[in-house]
Write a protein that holds these residues in place. Sequence first.
Motif, PDB file in Angstrom:
ATOM      1  N   GLU A 107       0.827  -1.219   0.000  1.00 53.77           N
ATOM      2  CA  GLU A 107       0.000   0.000   0.000  1.00 53.77           C
ATOM      3  C   GLU A 107       0.854   1.259   0.000  1.00 53.77           C
ATOM      4  O   GLU A 107       0.533   2.243  -0.687  1.00 53.77           O
ATOM      5  N   GLN A 119       0.399  -1.919  -7.455  1.00 54.41           N
ATOM      6  CA  GLN A 119       0.191  -2.901  -6.401  1.00 54.41           C
ATOM      7  C   GLN A 119       0.296  -4.333  -6.908  1.00 54.41           C
ATOM      8  O   GLN A 119       0.872  -5.192  -6.235  1.00 54.41           O
ATOM      9  N   ARG A 145      -6.149   1.707  -4.544  1.00 52.23           N
ATOM     10  CA  ARG A 145      -6.010   3.132  -4.826  1.00 52.23           C
ATOM     11  C   ARG A 145      -7.365   3.817  -4.730  1.00 52.23           C
ATOM     12  O   ARG A 145      -8.392   3.243  -5.097  1.00 52.23           O
TER      13      ARG A 145
END
Length: 245
Positions: A107, A119, A145
């Motif tokens: 993250e 990610q 996100r």
Amino acid sequence: MGSNAGVDLGSAERRLLTQMPLHAITSVRGEVGLRERLTLEIAAFPAADRERVEQALRLASRLHAADWRQREPYVNHVLRVAIRIISHYRVSDADVVCAALLHDAVEDHAGELASRGGQSEALMVLAGHFGQRVVGLVAAVTNPRWQPGRDEHEQYREHVAASLEASPWARVIKASDFTDNAVGLIHTTGPKLDKLASKYAPLVPVLRELILRPDTPLDADVKEHIAAQLDTAAGRFAAIRPGPR
């Protein structure tokens, strides 16, 4: 597991360290004390599992090296999350402990794990080092996100509820993370208090219900302990953001 330079703990001090509350260790001995406590907690693990946990901590320490939360290095947070799972929740599963140490890695530092990657790419890198089960747990507690037009906190809560519904072991990691963030809010000061309370308070009943489910892989008394801590958190949120009188 990191430098212990300048610290020479005797046997009595080490025994005391295993009994100290985690935030007390943080206050008295800082990061070095938390690292020593984790070393003591994993001492009974098989050698291969100890090495994996130490590898996860080395990576988390590198990724979070410049990160700070309030007045402490961010790595203190991931150390407490991992220690709590072993010590308070009685979990000796090295995959879960590694995922706890790395729960914010993707993250917060996806681009450092996978150069200029997102990610998904960062999770693939982690999979190469720690395996698919660890990566699945990290993915389950990694916030996606932010979607433009969405309320950030609402998106966070929806993701947490959905991911934990599907992953009982991820509930264990999130419970420790939430405890450190929410119950530990008493150690936070300044204008962030109200924002954090707004973010976390609505999640308390959701997480409480998930933790108490039969498929959550924790002993009954541990579940009740976590539920009581969540009740404590709810009381603190109410004190920060009192409703209409």
